[in-house]
Enzyme design. Sequence first.
Site, PDB file in Angstrom:
ATOM      1  N   CYS A  45      -0.064  -0.099  -0.564  1.00 52.16           N
ATOM      2  CA  CYS A  45       0.841  -0.076  -1.729  1.00 52.16           C
ATOM      3  C   CYS A  45       0.329  -1.006  -2.831  1.00 52.16           C
ATOM      4  O   CYS A  45       0.427  -0.689  -4.029  1.00 52.16           O
ATOM      5  CB  CYS A  45       2.250  -0.514  -1.320  1.00 52.16           C
ATOM      6  SG  CYS A  45       2.984   0.513  -0.049  1.00 52.16           S
TER       7      CYS A  45
HETATM    8  C1  BEZ Z   1       0.524  -0.119   3.224  1.00 53.71           C
HETATM    9  O1  BEZ Z   1       0.976   0.008   2.089  1.00 53.71           O
HETATM   10  O2  BEZ Z   1      -0.523  -0.673   3.440  1.00 53.71           O
HETATM   11  C2  BEZ Z   1       1.272   0.454   4.389  1.00 53.71           C
HETATM   12  C3  BEZ Z   1       2.645   0.509   4.379  1.00 53.71           C
HETATM   13  C4  BEZ Z   1       3.316   1.009   5.484  1.00 53.71           C
HETATM   14  C5  BEZ Z   1       2.591   1.448   6.589  1.00 53.71           C
HETATM   15  C6  BEZ Z   1       1.193   1.424   6.567  1.00 53.71           C
HETATM   16  C7  BEZ Z   1       0.530   0.916   5.457  1.00 53.71           C
END
Ligand code: BEZ
Length: 211
Positions: A45
Amino acid sequence: MSLRLGDAAPNFKAKTTAGEIDFYEYLGDGWGILFSHPADYTPVCTTELGKTALLQEEFAKRNTKVLALSVDSLDRHAGWVNDINETQSVNVGFPIIADEDKSIAHAYGMIHPNASENFTVRSLFIIGPDKKIKLTITYPASTGRNFVEVLRVLDSLQLTANYSVATPANWAEGEDVIVVPAVSTEAAIEKFPKGVKVVKPYLRYTPQPNK
Ligand code: BEZ
């Protein structure tokens, strides 16, 4: 039932990092991109919001406002934005919605219970000036989206809206576009003064009209 192309985008009021907004009022008569991410302070994210921030001027040139959303609080958003700005060398200037009660996430079908009961998946909606849904994409939490592709789709949608043309597979800015089937070849020759190449009666190309 999930939102489908052509459906009205649900309006909402929300707390965001840019203050309280009414979604429709915020979009005005322009285009909108609303996208959810699973959670703040997560690696994928962080890169997604960074890449979106790098394209802020490109979205603005296309009269398009971008809004991100997760079910985290405004306080968490505020702290995380500092991290995004620091680690991605950007200045996040678009609002991030704090959808703590998940009301917007539910209205847009951003929670897929078999993936996660508690967090939004990576949903993205492009909304036209008529407040109708023009694009939906859904990615899992583990795959970051390609925001250059989102921009490419936006260009295609705006070409269709403004010039009645479609874009072929792998089309890129500046390449020939396709005359939509609803326009006869005779009408196309009048409408597109740069020329119409007829490969088959149903496969007709013209140079990108706004170039
Ligand atoms: C991420 O944004 O890295 C992420 C968020 C939830 C699960 C896996 C990755």
